[in-house]
Enzyme design. Structure first.
Site, PDB file in Angstrom:
ATOM      1  N   ARG A   1       0.828  -1.198   0.000  1.00 34.71           N
ATOM      2  CA  ARG A   1       0.000   0.000   0.000  1.00 34.71           C
ATOM      3  C   ARG A   1       0.873   1.264   0.000  1.00 34.71           C
ATOM      4  NH1 ARG A   1      -5.655   0.248   3.510  1.00 34.71           N
ATOM      5  NH2 ARG A   1      -6.880   0.271   1.620  1.00 34.71           N
TER       6      ARG A   1
ATOM      7  N   GLU B   1     -16.690   8.432   0.926  1.00 29.68           N
ATOM      8  CA  GLU B   1     -15.895   8.038  -0.231  1.00 29.68           C
ATOM      9  C   GLU B   1     -16.568   8.545  -1.506  1.00 29.68           C
ATOM     10  OE1 GLU B   1     -14.747   3.884  -0.034  1.00 29.68           O
ATOM     11  OE2 GLU B   1     -14.414   4.099   2.108  1.00 29.68           O
TER      12      GLU B   1
ATOM     13  N   LEU C   1     -20.243   7.775  15.950  1.00 24.67           N
ATOM     14  CA  LEU C   1     -21.118   6.600  15.805  1.00 24.67           C
ATOM     15  C   LEU C   1     -22.556   7.054  15.557  1.00 24.67           C
ATOM     16  CD1 LEU C   1     -19.933   4.142  18.632  1.00 24.67           C
ATOM     17  CD2 LEU C   1     -19.408   4.063  16.192  1.00 24.67           C
TER      18      LEU C   1
ATOM     19  N   ASN D   1     -23.206   8.345  11.894  1.00 28.42           N
ATOM     20  CA  ASN D   1     -23.378   7.253  10.929  1.00 28.42           C
ATOM     21  C   ASN D   1     -24.700   6.521  11.144  1.00 28.42           C
ATOM     22  OD1 ASN D   1     -21.139   7.783   9.471  1.00 28.42           O
ATOM     23  ND2 ASN D   1     -19.951   6.008  10.135  1.00 28.42           N
TER      24      ASN D   1
ATOM     25  N   CYS E   1     -18.460   1.176   6.794  1.00 27.13           N
ATOM     26  CA  CYS E   1     -18.690   1.731   8.131  1.00 27.13           C
ATOM     27  C   CYS E   1     -20.112   1.663   8.689  1.00 27.13           C
ATOM     28  CB  CYS E   1     -18.190   3.159   8.172  1.00 27.13           C
ATOM     29  SG  CYS E   1     -16.385   3.196   7.992  1.00 27.13           S
TER      30      CYS E   1
ATOM     31  N   ARG F   1     -31.034   1.446  -8.184  1.00 26.50           N
ATOM     32  CA  ARG F   1     -30.638   2.815  -7.801  1.00 26.50           C
ATOM     33  C   ARG F   1     -31.574   3.883  -8.352  1.00 26.50           C
ATOM     34  NH1 ARG F   1     -26.987   3.153  -3.639  1.00 26.50           N
ATOM     35  NH2 ARG F   1     -25.571   1.398  -3.776  1.00 26.50           N
TER      36      ARG F   1
HETATM   37  P1  NAD Z   1      -8.421   0.900   5.793  1.00 23.52           P
HETATM   38  O1  NAD Z   1      -8.537  -0.540   6.091  1.00 23.52           O
HETATM   39  O2  NAD Z   1      -8.549   1.384   4.383  1.00 23.52           O
HETATM   40  O3  NAD Z   1      -6.994   1.438   6.321  1.00 23.52           O
HETATM   41  C1  NAD Z   1      -6.461   1.118   7.564  1.00 23.52           C
HETATM   42  C2  NAD Z   1      -4.947   0.919   7.385  1.00 23.52           C
HETATM   43  O4  NAD Z   1      -4.343   0.768   8.681  1.00 23.52           O
HETATM   44  C3  NAD Z   1      -4.574  -0.343   6.592  1.00 23.52           C
HETATM   45  O5  NAD Z   1      -3.819   0.009   5.453  1.00 23.52           O
HETATM   46  C4  NAD Z   1      -3.768  -1.192   7.594  1.00 23.52           C
HETATM   47  O6  NAD Z   1      -2.696  -1.894   6.987  1.00 23.52           O
HETATM   48  C5  NAD Z   1      -3.248  -0.127   8.539  1.00 23.52           C
HETATM   49  N1  NAD Z   1      -2.849  -0.637   9.860  1.00 23.52           N
HETATM   50  C6  NAD Z   1      -3.544  -1.460  10.685  1.00 23.52           C
HETATM   51  N2  NAD Z   1      -2.847  -1.680  11.822  1.00 23.52           N
HETATM   52  C7  NAD Z   1      -1.686  -0.982  11.710  1.00 23.52           C
HETATM   53  C8  NAD Z   1      -0.555  -0.802  12.565  1.00 23.52           C
HETATM   54  N3  NAD Z   1      -0.500  -1.374  13.764  1.00 23.52           N
HETATM   55  N4  NAD Z   1       0.456  -0.021  12.139  1.00 23.52           N
HETATM   56  C9  NAD Z   1       0.403   0.574  10.911  1.00 23.52           C
HETATM   57  N5  NAD Z   1      -0.637   0.450  10.060  1.00 23.52           N
HETATM   58  C10 NAD Z   1      -1.678  -0.319  10.464  1.00 23.52           C
HETATM   59  O7  NAD Z   1      -9.479   1.641   6.731  1.00 23.52           O
HETATM   60  P2  NAD Z   1     -10.192   3.057   6.471  1.00 23.52           P
HETATM   61  O8  NAD Z   1     -11.348   2.890   5.569  1.00 23.52           O
HETATM   62  O9  NAD Z   1      -9.143   4.070   6.170  1.00 23.52           O
HETATM   63  O10 NAD Z   1     -10.777   3.332   7.925  1.00 23.52           O
HETATM   64  C11 NAD Z   1      -9.945   3.661   8.999  1.00 23.52           C
HETATM   65  C12 NAD Z   1     -10.805   4.129  10.156  1.00 23.52           C
HETATM   66  O11 NAD Z   1     -11.507   5.320   9.779  1.00 23.52           O
HETATM   67  C13 NAD Z   1     -11.876   3.142  10.592  1.00 23.52           C
HETATM   68  O12 NAD Z   1     -12.020   3.228  11.984  1.00 23.52           O
HETATM   69  C14 NAD Z   1     -13.122   3.652   9.918  1.00 23.52           C
HETATM   70  O13 NAD Z   1     -14.280   3.317  10.652  1.00 23.52           O
HETATM   71  C15 NAD Z   1     -12.918   5.141   9.943  1.00 23.52           C
HETATM   72  N6  NAD Z   1     -13.592   5.888   8.874  1.00 23.52           N
HETATM   73  C16 NAD Z   1     -13.601   5.414   7.580  1.00 23.52           C
HETATM   74  C17 NAD Z   1     -14.191   6.169   6.556  1.00 23.52           C
HETATM   75  C18 NAD Z   1     -14.228   5.682   5.128  1.00 23.52           C
HETATM   76  O14 NAD Z   1     -14.874   6.326   4.320  1.00 23.52           O
HETATM   77  N7  NAD Z   1     -13.564   4.605   4.769  1.00 23.52           N
HETATM   78  C19 NAD Z   1     -14.725   7.422   6.846  1.00 23.52           C
HETATM   79  C20 NAD Z   1     -14.676   7.885   8.173  1.00 23.52           C
HETATM   80  C21 NAD Z   1     -14.103   7.107   9.168  1.00 23.52           C
HETATM   81  C1  UGA Z   2     -20.471   7.388   5.225  1.00 23.29           C
HETATM   82  C2  UGA Z   2     -20.840   8.770   5.784  1.00 23.29           C
HETATM   83  O1  UGA Z   2     -21.614   9.464   4.793  1.00 23.29           O
HETATM   84  C3  UGA Z   2     -19.599   9.576   6.124  1.00 23.29           C
HETATM   85  O2  UGA Z   2     -19.976  10.802   6.743  1.00 23.29           O
HETATM   86  C4  UGA Z   2     -18.737   8.752   7.099  1.00 23.29           C
HETATM   87  O3  UGA Z   2     -17.537   9.451   7.377  1.00 23.29           O
HETATM   88  C5  UGA Z   2     -18.406   7.415   6.471  1.00 23.29           C
HETATM   89  O4  UGA Z   2     -19.646   6.718   6.159  1.00 23.29           O
HETATM   90  C6  UGA Z   2     -17.656   6.500   7.395  1.00 23.29           C
HETATM   91  O5  UGA Z   2     -17.663   6.685   8.593  1.00 23.29           O
HETATM   92  O6  UGA Z   2     -17.091   5.575   6.818  1.00 23.29           O
HETATM   93  P1  UGA Z   2     -19.643   6.462   2.870  1.00 23.29           P
HETATM   94  O7  UGA Z   2     -19.997   5.140   3.466  1.00 23.29           O
HETATM   95  O8  UGA Z   2     -18.303   6.634   2.273  1.00 23.29           O
HETATM   96  O9  UGA Z   2     -19.765   7.605   4.002  1.00 23.29           O
HETATM   97  O10 UGA Z   2     -20.707   6.872   1.752  1.00 23.29           O
HETATM   98  P2  UGA Z   2     -22.227   7.393   1.820  1.00 23.29           P
HETATM   99  O11 UGA Z   2     -22.371   8.447   0.817  1.00 23.29           O
HETATM  100  O12 UGA Z   2     -22.655   7.711   3.185  1.00 23.29           O
HETATM  101  O13 UGA Z   2     -23.031   6.135   1.299  1.00 23.29           O
HETATM  102  C7  UGA Z   2     -23.168   4.975   2.086  1.00 23.29           C
HETATM  103  C8  UGA Z   2     -24.128   4.018   1.406  1.00 23.29           C
HETATM  104  O14 UGA Z   2     -25.465   4.493   1.464  1.00 23.29           O
HETATM  105  C9  UGA Z   2     -23.825   3.790  -0.076  1.00 23.29           C
HETATM  106  O15 UGA Z   2     -24.027   2.429  -0.390  1.00 23.29           O
HETATM  107  C10 UGA Z   2     -24.848   4.658  -0.760  1.00 23.29           C
HETATM  108  O16 UGA Z   2     -25.141   4.247  -2.066  1.00 23.29           O
HETATM  109  C11 UGA Z   2     -26.036   4.502   0.165  1.00 23.29           C
HETATM  110  N1  UGA Z   2     -27.015   5.600   0.092  1.00 23.29           N
HETATM  111  C12 UGA Z   2     -26.639   6.858   0.417  1.00 23.29           C
HETATM  112  C13 UGA Z   2     -28.330   5.324  -0.272  1.00 23.29           C
HETATM  113  O17 UGA Z   2     -28.693   4.175  -0.561  1.00 23.29           O
HETATM  114  N2  UGA Z   2     -29.227   6.360  -0.305  1.00 23.29           N
HETATM  115  C14 UGA Z   2     -28.894   7.635   0.020  1.00 23.29           C
HETATM  116  O18 UGA Z   2     -29.767   8.524  -0.016  1.00 23.29           O
HETATM  117  C15 UGA Z   2     -27.556   7.893   0.390  1.00 23.29           C
END
Ligand code: NAD
Ligand code: UGA
Length: 460
Positions: free
Chosen positions: A43, A166, A222, A225, A277, A434
């Protein structure tokens, strides 16, 4: 830490959150040195290459702007920790799959491992920032581990949850609705919090930066979400009633969304929500509530996940019922596999449940997606049945009995459906999970069209 402004930022975890978040901080704050480390060498190599490990609109430009200047990606975690003033921890916090709380509680092993790594390599005081989404009161455990050092080092733990979605991550980071920073209310806690606030204040208007106590900050993430997911399950539950009553879900969503108390966003009915999430965070909330004996609260939030699973199965049942109760041997093209448009991420995508259930019914499933085919392959590894991955949607649909739209990629709105219709088995079906396609136009071409929360358009 003294009054001097800290300049070395480290982020542990180079994933969907760590990478984009740190890239934007580095781009906006040239006075800071930002290093992102990860245990996953592949990565990190990708972050240092021209092909970034995640697809996110606008990310390439931001990384190009800062990488090598004040943004660095590395696997050298020990050096990173030693040199850092502020450490963001953005590791994964998935649902636990074993032992107490399996299937519900957050698995904090990666999180705790980082705390111990920080402790092992630190030689001076640091601020540790919870960027990952964590159960409320995790900071207490973090503080206990970190401050158990025998060297008199001081660690201030701050909560700064991430709200980016995302597909719009860069926009969300550059122009957030709000930034939340929580800390202990002690003078040291408040000073640590201000150091984090100062970073964001470089580009985020001060009134959009919210300060709170640690526990409010952890719980707000939490809760946010859970509320967002709850809106989707609410509208999806009503979509089922629309299908029985000839009410139209988009009309209902519009009508209720114009009430300023409800608001129009997150009311799009769908095949179900996905993403890494929503489900895990709600289940985590459910687990926490149960552990405090709040069973009614737990049941309430759990139903949001249950409705979502039901909605996904309901979509498959609609396909099955309308393909004359059998899909065995029939080619079904899934248009999209990412959990939403503009991302290659397939974690918890409704496409997974739909594909699995169709495969159990012995359908031949063909999956097409502009960004998510590699991840789709991994998601379905080891699944028995006939599944093909095809980048070209026209070829995916060739000889198919039905198309099922899983992801709202805009490219699917503008395909030549007359050409697609000609290449398909007849009668040809579209199941729009959708509600993005022009149903009347497809019907006029000869398709039988089923959409979520809408009256079916059938030729028989
Ligand atoms: P991810 O799995 O894409 O990335 C996490 C990374 O951490 C991985 O690359 C992993 O190899 C690394 N890692 C794990 N343990 C480690 C260690 N001990 N040392 C170094 N690296 C280590 O996860 P993500 O989607 O980026 O989510 C991370 C956190 O953010 C989660 O708690 C998630 O709930 C939160 N979050 C995610 C999103 C999202 O849109 N994906 C949005 C808001 C919050
Ligand atoms: C969601 C939250 O929107 C972010 O604020 C948060 O940071 C993130 O989770 C997280 O903690 O990981 P994400 O999951 O990336 O973000 O995308 P969303 O746009 O929220 O969509 C989530 C899912 O709901 C998707 O499958 C989307 O297609 C669906 N969705 C969204 C619906 O079916 N209807 C809607 O009206 C909106």
């Amino acid at each position: 830490m003294g009054d001097q402004r800290p300049t070395n930022i480290l982020c542990i975890g180079a994933g969907y959150v760590g990478g984009p978040t740190m890239a934007v901080i580095a781009a906006k704050c040239p006075h800071l040195k930002v290093t992102v480390v990860d245990v996953n060498a592949e990565r990190i190599a990708a972050w240092n290459s021209d092909r970034l490990p995640i697809y996110e609109p606008g990310l390439d430009e931001v990384v190009r702007q800062a990488r090598g200047r004040n943004l660095f990606f590395s696997t050298d975690i020990a050096t990173g920790i030693r040199e850092a003033d502020i450490i963001f921890v953005s590791v994964n916090t998935p649902t636990k799959t074993f032992g107490e709380g399996a299937g519900c509680a957050a698995d904090l092993q990666y999180w705790e491992r980082t705390a111990r790594q920080i402790l092992a390599h630190s030689t001076r005081d640091k601020i540790v920032v919870e960027k990952s989404t964590l159960p409320v009161r995790t900071a207490e455990a973090m503080e206990r581990i970190l401050n158990s050092n025998g060297q008199g080092l001081r660690f201030d733990v701050v909560s700064n949850p991430e709200f980016l979605a995302e597909g719009t991550a860069i926009r969300d980071l550059e122009n957030p609705d709000r930034v939340l920073v929580g800390s202990r209310e002690t003078p040291e806690g408040v000073r640590a919090r201000r150091a984090i606030v100062d970073i964001y204040a470089t580009w985020v208007p001060r009134e959009r930066i919210i300060e709170s106590n640690l526990w409010s900050s952890e719980l707000s993430k939490l809760t946010a979400n859970a509320f967002l997911a709850q809106r989707i399950s609410s509208i999806n539950s009503i979509s089922a009633l629309c299908e029985r009553t000839e009410a139209d879900i988009d009309e209902v969503a519009y009508a209720i969304g114009t009430d300023s108390r409800i608001g129009p966003r997150f009311l799009k009915a769908s095949v179900g929500f996905g993403g890494s999430c929503f489900k895990k965070d709600i289940l985590n909330l459910v687990y926490i509530c149960r552990s405090y004996g709040l069973h009614e609260v737990a049941d309430y939030w759990e139903s949001v996940v249950r409705i979502n699973e039901w909605q996904q199965s309901r979509f498959v049942r609609t396909i099955l019922a309308n393909l004359f109760n059998t899909v065995a041997g029939k080619r079904i093209a899934l248009f999209g596999f990412a959990f939403k448009a503009d991302t290659g991420d397939t974690r918890e995508s409704p496409g997974i449940a739909v594909a699995r259930q169709l495969l159990e019914e012995r359908a031949h499933v063909v999956i097409t997606d502009p960004q998510a085919l590699d991840n789709a392959r991994q998601e379905l590894e080891g699944v028995t049945g006939s599944v093909t991955f095809e980048p070209d949607p026209y070829r995916a649909a060739e000889g198919a009995h039905a198309i099922a739209v899983i992801t709202e990629w805009s490219l699917y709105k503008t395909l030549d459906y007359a050409r697609i219709f000609r290449s398909m088995e007849k009668p040809a079906f579209v199941f729009d999970g959708r509600n993005i396609l022009d149903r009347e136009a497809l019907f006029a071409l000869g398709f039988n069209v089923f959409a979520i929360g809408k009256k079916p358009l059938k030729h028989f």
